[in-house]
Design a protein around this motif. Sequence first.
Motif, PDB file in Angstrom:
ATOM      1  N   THR A   1       0.873  -1.014   0.009  1.00  0.00           N
ATOM      2  CA  THR A   1       0.033  -0.060  -0.022  1.00  0.00           C
ATOM      3  C   THR A   1       0.894   1.274   0.003  1.00  0.00           C
ATOM      4  O   THR A   1       0.186   2.323  -0.276  1.00  0.00           O
ATOM      5  N   GLY A   2       2.093   1.111   0.378  1.00  0.00           N
ATOM      6  CA  GLY A   2       2.983   2.100   0.502  1.00  0.00           C
ATOM      7  C   GLY A   2       4.001   2.449  -0.842  1.00  0.00           C
ATOM      8  O   GLY A   2       4.884   3.290  -1.219  1.00  0.00           O
ATOM      9  N   ILE A   3       3.750   1.791  -1.920  1.00  0.00           N
ATOM     10  CA  ILE A   3       4.599   1.546  -2.899  1.00  0.00           C
ATOM     11  C   ILE A   3       4.300   2.762  -3.677  1.00  0.00           C
ATOM     12  O   ILE A   3       3.224   3.261  -4.289  1.00  0.00           O
ATOM     13  N   VAL A   4       5.343   3.606  -4.261  1.00  0.00           N
ATOM     14  CA  VAL A   4       5.108   4.922  -5.001  1.00  0.00           C
ATOM     15  C   VAL A   4       5.782   4.755  -6.417  1.00  0.00           C
ATOM     16  O   VAL A   4       6.683   4.181  -6.427  1.00  0.00           O
ATOM     17  N   PRO A   5       5.031   5.329  -7.343  1.00  0.00           N
ATOM     18  CA  PRO A   5       3.803   6.071  -7.618  1.00  0.00           C
ATOM     19  C   PRO A   5       2.440   5.187  -7.301  1.00  0.00           C
ATOM     20  O   PRO A   5       1.683   6.064  -7.002  1.00  0.00           O
ATOM     21  N   HIS A   6       2.376   4.187  -7.502  1.00  0.00           N
ATOM     22  CA  HIS A   6       1.167   3.314  -7.500  1.00  0.00           C
ATOM     23  C   HIS A   6       1.660   1.868  -7.458  1.00  0.00           C
ATOM     24  O   HIS A   6       2.505   1.400  -7.976  1.00  0.00           O
ATOM     25  N   PRO A   7       1.084   1.131  -6.442  1.00  0.00           N
ATOM     26  CA  PRO A   7       1.467  -0.344  -6.212  1.00  0.00           C
ATOM     27  C   PRO A   7       1.151  -1.392  -7.554  1.00  0.00           C
ATOM     28  O   PRO A   7       1.998  -2.047  -7.592  1.00  0.00           O
ATOM     29  N   SER A   8       0.259  -0.763  -8.523  1.00  0.00           N
ATOM     30  CA  SER A   8       0.188  -1.717  -9.627  1.00  0.00           C
ATOM     31  C   SER A   8       1.465  -1.618 -10.411  1.00  0.00           C
ATOM     32  O   SER A   8       1.745  -2.582 -11.350  1.00  0.00           O
ATOM     33  N   ASP A   9       2.320  -0.630 -10.151  1.00  0.00           N
ATOM     34  CA  ASP A   9       3.539  -0.444 -11.161  1.00  0.00           C
ATOM     35  C   ASP A   9       4.460  -1.726 -10.567  1.00  0.00           C
ATOM     36  O   ASP A   9       5.534  -1.895 -11.250  1.00  0.00           O
ATOM     37  N   ALA A  10       4.221  -2.336  -9.470  1.00  0.00           N
ATOM     38  CA  ALA A  10       5.121  -3.207  -8.954  1.00  0.00           C
ATOM     39  C   ALA A  10       4.704  -4.593  -8.940  1.00  0.00           C
ATOM     40  O   ALA A  10       5.109  -5.570  -8.286  1.00  0.00           O
TER      41      ALA A  10
END
Length: 154
Positions: free
Chosen positions: A109-118
């Motif tokens: 939930t804290g992955i920046v810019p967006h979790p879906s990028d990871a």
Amino acid sequence: MKHIVMHLALLLLGLVLIGHAAIHLGIIPGGMPGPDGRTGWSGHSGLLDSFLSAPVVRAIAVILVAGTIVFFVAGGLGLFGVPFLKERWKGVTIVACVLSLLLFAVTWTGIVPHPSDAIYGPVISGTVLIGLLVDLLLERTILQPKARHVRNGL
């Protein structure tokens, strides 16, 4: 010829594991620059923030990312034939996959810019984990029936 192809396949898989280890550096804030400059993990954990302090959550994430990287690299080196790791690469890689999946559970939930990028990280770790577990299951059942019969005197 078969031996050469198998050796090349193991080297390629070793490179994939080491490359996957390096991708985990993207969790580190600023570890891999993105289009807007902000990347990595913001320090927020939807899983742990409600009952652990921020420094404890950060320590857990650091331990998970370090362990993930070390174990994936060790698995890759085992496939390259490093003596101590050569016979242990599957177990080491299973540990790496579990640590990687735990890391994503903690930091998702804290992955920046967006979790879906990871999203590819847990997909790769999960696929490798399932593949290795199926391989171990097959080794201990279907692929070794004669050894069991010989051992049991049949």
